[in-house]
Motif scaffolding. Structure first.
Motif, PDB file in Angstrom:
ATOM      1  N   GLY A  22       0.817  -1.213   0.000  1.00 12.73           N
ATOM      2  CA  GLY A  22       0.000   0.000   0.000  1.00 12.73           C
ATOM      3  C   GLY A  22       0.848   1.259   0.000  1.00 12.73           C
ATOM      4  O   GLY A  22       2.076   1.218  -0.152  1.00 12.73           O
ATOM      5  N   GLU A  23       0.177   2.378   0.184  1.00 11.64           N
ATOM      6  CA  GLU A  23       0.846   3.684   0.173  1.00 11.64           C
ATOM      7  C   GLU A  23       1.869   3.756   1.305  1.00 11.64           C
ATOM      8  O   GLU A  23       1.587   3.332   2.429  1.00 11.64           O
ATOM      9  N   GLY A  24       3.030   4.305   1.012  1.00 13.03           N
ATOM     10  CA  GLY A  24       4.041   4.539   2.039  1.00 13.03           C
ATOM     11  C   GLY A  24       4.583   3.291   2.710  1.00 13.03           C
ATOM     12  O   GLY A  24       5.141   3.360   3.804  1.00 13.03           O
ATOM     13  N   ALA A  25       4.468   2.154   2.055  1.00 15.50           N
ATOM     14  CA  ALA A  25       4.955   0.909   2.676  1.00 15.50           C
ATOM     15  C   ALA A  25       6.481   0.877   2.738  1.00 15.50           C
ATOM     16  O   ALA A  25       7.058   0.115   3.521  1.00 15.50           O
ATOM     17  N   GLY A  26       7.137   1.691   1.923  1.00 12.19           N
ATOM     18  CA  GLY A  26       8.608   1.731   1.940  1.00 12.19           C
ATOM     19  C   GLY A  26       9.239   1.072   0.728  1.00 12.19           C
ATOM     20  O   GLY A  26      10.421   0.730   0.747  1.00 12.19           O
ATOM     21  N   LYS A  27       8.484   0.956  -0.357  1.00 15.96           N
ATOM     22  CA  LYS A  27       8.980   0.260  -1.562  1.00 15.96           C
ATOM     23  C   LYS A  27      10.174   0.986  -2.193  1.00 15.96           C
ATOM     24  O   LYS A  27      11.173   0.355  -2.526  1.00 15.96           O
ATOM     25  N   SER A  28      10.033   2.308  -2.361  1.00 10.72           N
ATOM     26  CA  SER A  28      11.118   3.055  -3.024  1.00 10.72           C
ATOM     27  C   SER A  28      12.395   2.991  -2.187  1.00 10.72           C
ATOM     28  O   SER A  28      13.492   2.808  -2.722  1.00 10.72           O
ATOM     29  N   THR A  29      12.238   3.128  -0.884  1.00 13.59           N
ATOM     30  CA  THR A  29      13.390   3.065   0.020  1.00 13.59           C
ATOM     31  C   THR A  29      14.067   1.703  -0.089  1.00 13.59           C
ATOM     32  O   THR A  29      15.290   1.590  -0.214  1.00 13.59           O
ATOM     33  N   LEU A  30      13.255   0.648  -0.070  1.00 12.84           N
ATOM     34  CA  LEU A  30      13.805  -0.709  -0.127  1.00 12.84           C
ATOM     35  C   LEU A  30      14.471  -0.981  -1.476  1.00 12.84           C
ATOM     36  O   LEU A  30      15.520  -1.637  -1.534  1.00 12.84           O
ATOM     37  N   ASP A 106       9.388  -0.924  -8.516  1.00 13.11           N
ATOM     38  CA  ASP A 106       8.537  -0.410  -7.443  1.00 13.11           C
ATOM     39  C   ASP A 106       7.107  -0.431  -8.002  1.00 13.11           C
ATOM     40  O   ASP A 106       6.740   0.451  -8.759  1.00 13.11           O
ATOM     41  N   ARG A 107       6.381  -1.481  -7.700  1.00 14.56           N
ATOM     42  CA  ARG A 107       5.039  -1.813  -8.205  1.00 14.56           C
ATOM     43  C   ARG A 107       5.105  -2.468  -9.595  1.00 14.56           C
ATOM     44  O   ARG A 107       5.965  -2.164 -10.404  1.00 14.56           O
ATOM     45  N   PHE A 108       4.124  -3.363  -9.821  1.00 12.67           N
ATOM     46  CA  PHE A 108       3.959  -4.017 -11.132  1.00 12.67           C
ATOM     47  C   PHE A 108       2.514  -4.523 -11.196  1.00 12.67           C
ATOM     48  O   PHE A 108       1.620  -3.912 -10.601  1.00 12.67           O
ATOM     49  N   SER A 111      -0.239  -4.517  -8.459  1.00 15.28           N
ATOM     50  CA  SER A 111      -0.891  -3.252  -8.071  1.00 15.28           C
ATOM     51  C   SER A 111      -2.229  -3.109  -8.783  1.00 15.28           C
ATOM     52  O   SER A 111      -3.207  -2.647  -8.196  1.00 15.28           O
ATOM     53  N   THR A 112      -2.283  -3.511 -10.059  1.00 14.24           N
ATOM     54  CA  THR A 112      -3.566  -3.427 -10.776  1.00 14.24           C
ATOM     55  C   THR A 112      -4.544  -4.462 -10.213  1.00 14.24           C
ATOM     56  O   THR A 112      -5.730  -4.184 -10.045  1.00 14.24           O
ATOM     57  N   ARG A 113      -4.018  -5.665  -9.929  1.00 10.66           N
ATOM     58  CA  ARG A 113      -4.905  -6.676  -9.318  1.00 10.66           C
ATOM     59  C   ARG A 113      -5.519  -6.151  -8.024  1.00 10.66           C
ATOM     60  O   ARG A 113      -6.698  -6.350  -7.752  1.00 10.66           O
ATOM     61  N   TYR A 115      -5.446  -2.702  -6.649  1.00 10.89           N
ATOM     62  CA  TYR A 115      -6.123  -1.389  -6.651  1.00 10.89           C
ATOM     63  C   TYR A 115      -7.350  -1.362  -7.562  1.00 10.89           C
ATOM     64  O   TYR A 115      -8.380  -0.820  -7.198  1.00 10.89           O
ATOM     65  N   GLN A 116      -7.206  -1.909  -8.792  1.00 15.71           N
ATOM     66  CA  GLN A 116      -8.334  -1.824  -9.726  1.00 15.71           C
ATOM     67  C   GLN A 116      -9.263  -3.030  -9.576  1.00 15.71           C
ATOM     68  O   GLN A 116     -10.464  -2.927  -9.794  1.00 15.71           O
ATOM     69  N   GLY A 117      -8.680  -4.195  -9.216  1.00 11.47           N
ATOM     70  CA  GLY A 117      -9.483  -5.413  -9.105  1.00 11.47           C
ATOM     71  C   GLY A 117     -10.074  -5.577  -7.720  1.00 11.47           C
ATOM     72  O   GLY A 117     -11.253  -5.305  -7.488  1.00 11.47           O
ATOM     73  N   LEU A 159       4.423  12.142   4.841  1.00  8.71           N
ATOM     74  CA  LEU A 159       5.761  12.667   5.150  1.00  8.71           C
ATOM     75  C   LEU A 159       6.579  12.803   3.870  1.00  8.71           C
ATOM     76  O   LEU A 159       7.224  13.816   3.616  1.00  8.71           O
ATOM     77  N   ARG A 160       6.490  11.781   3.027  1.00  8.53           N
ATOM     78  CA  ARG A 160       7.270  11.754   1.792  1.00  8.53           C
ATOM     79  C   ARG A 160       6.859  12.882   0.844  1.00  8.53           C
ATOM     80  O   ARG A 160       7.680  13.551   0.235  1.00  8.53           O
ATOM     81  N   ARG A 161       5.536  13.134   0.757  1.00  8.64           N
ATOM     82  CA  ARG A 161       5.125  14.152  -0.224  1.00  8.64           C
ATOM     83  C   ARG A 161       5.253  15.566   0.339  1.00  8.64           C
ATOM     84  O   ARG A 161       5.190  16.536  -0.420  1.00  8.64           O
ATOM     85  N   ALA A 201       6.605  -2.623   8.863  1.00  9.50           N
ATOM     86  CA  ALA A 201       6.441  -1.648   9.953  1.00  9.50           C
ATOM     87  C   ALA A 201       7.750  -1.469  10.716  1.00  9.50           C
ATOM     88  O   ALA A 201       7.892  -0.539  11.501  1.00  9.50           O
ATOM     89  N   LEU A 202       8.686  -2.378  10.480  1.00 12.85           N
ATOM     90  CA  LEU A 202       9.977  -2.298  11.170  1.00 12.85           C
ATOM     91  C   LEU A 202      10.792  -1.128  10.615  1.00 12.85           C
ATOM     92  O   LEU A 202      10.440  -0.532   9.596  1.00 12.85           O
ATOM     93  N   GLU A 203      11.892  -0.835  11.283  1.00 12.27           N
ATOM     94  CA  GLU A 203      12.745   0.263  10.794  1.00 12.27           C
ATOM     95  C   GLU A 203      13.390  -0.137   9.469  1.00 12.27           C
ATOM     96  O   GLU A 203      13.506  -1.337   9.162  1.00 12.27           O
TER      97      GLU A 203
END
Ligand code: T5A
Length: 230
Positions: A22-30, A106-108, A111-113, A115-117, A159-161, A201-203
């Motif tokens: 979901g939003e802000g899960a930390g994908k870009s950071t990871l 970062d997403r593929f 995400s459509t399954r 968010y849209q499905g 926070l990110r935006r 949720a971890l650091e």
């Protein structure tokens, strides 16, 4: 999908990894953390994102996230996500794999399954049909599903935006994001061979360690074995 292991990482198969959640899960950071670790082992790695990831797909991203496609309805929106994905796969992901590079997106398609499905207004069967039409048999070698409580994810996204406004999907209510989290867990449960759930949720350092452990055991050891076998 595994690449031929020529070029950038000679003798070692290229791999396609997707990060979902979901939003802000930390994908870009990871994504950046995993690329750094792969780099330390001498692997070339492309970090990319969806929607977007290629010049034409980035144009579609802008239309989707600003909400300009939403008035055309959920089917048109899903088609646009797939249209962007086709260009991203053909112009960025497959060429990188063919060069022997790893790809972290970062997403593929999940995400459509999701968010849209699952939480959108489209029949999940229709979403899967669109995915098959767009991708055929092409799919990630590994998908890391970053699982985080809704409040934590939305707070991080805010926070990110910073001062920027929430996008089309961040503006959805709490119930939407709760169902989204459940949808991702169901996707992971249905495809345990491809998906691993990470406690996001971890650091950041702990999330990266868990993700790296999954990547190492699922992909790296087999990649090294394939390299040794040559
Ligand atoms: N979408 C997308 C669809 O509806 N269908 C589709 O098919 C596709 C592909 C994309 C939107 O489009 C939708 C989903 C999305 O709503 P986006 O801007 O790319 O929009 O949004 P997200 O992918 O959700 O990106 P975010 O930036 O919100 O989330 P990330 O990448 O998961 O999080 P990240 O790494 O940027 O981190 C956010 C903040 O938290 C901190 C970071 O430093 C940053 O400040 N952070 C952490 N803090 C504490 N602990 C951790 N472990 C942390 N990890 C990161």
């Amino acid at each position: 999908m595994t690449g031929p292991g020529r070029g950038a990482n000679p003798g070692r198969p290229a791999r396609f990894v997707t990060l979902e959640g979901g939003e802000g899960a930390g994908k870009s950071t990871l994504a950046l953390g995993l690329r750094r670790r792969l780099g330390e082992l001498g692997f070339e790695c492309l970090v990319t994102r969806e929607p977007g990831g290629s010049p034409k797909a980035e144009l579609i991203r802008e239309k989707l996230l600003s909400g300009q496609i939403a008035p055309f309805g959920p089917f048109a929106e899903a088609l646009m996500f797939q249209a962007a994905r086709i260009d991203h796969v053909e112009r960025a992901i497959k060429p990188a794999l063919a060069r022997g590079e790893w790809v972290i997106s970062d997403r593929f398609a999940d995400s459509t399954r999701a968010y849209q499905g699952a939480v959108g207004r489209l029949d999940p069967g229709l979403v899967l049909g669109l995915e098959r039409a767009a991708l055929g048999a092409f799919k990630p070698d590994l998908t890391l599903v970053l699982d985080v409580p809704v409040e934590v994810g939305l707070a991080r996204a805010a926070l990110r935006r910073g001062a920027g406004g929430a996008d089309r999907f961040e503006r959805e209510g709490r119930a939407f994001h709760t169902r989204l989290r459940e949808a991702y867990l169901r996707i992971a449960e249905a495809e345990p061979g491809r998906c691993v759930v990470i406690d996001a949720a971890l650091e950041p350092a702990a999330v990266e360690d868990m993700a790296w452990a999954a990547l190492e055991s699922r992909l790296l050891r087999t990649a090294e074995r394939a390299g040794l076998a040559r």
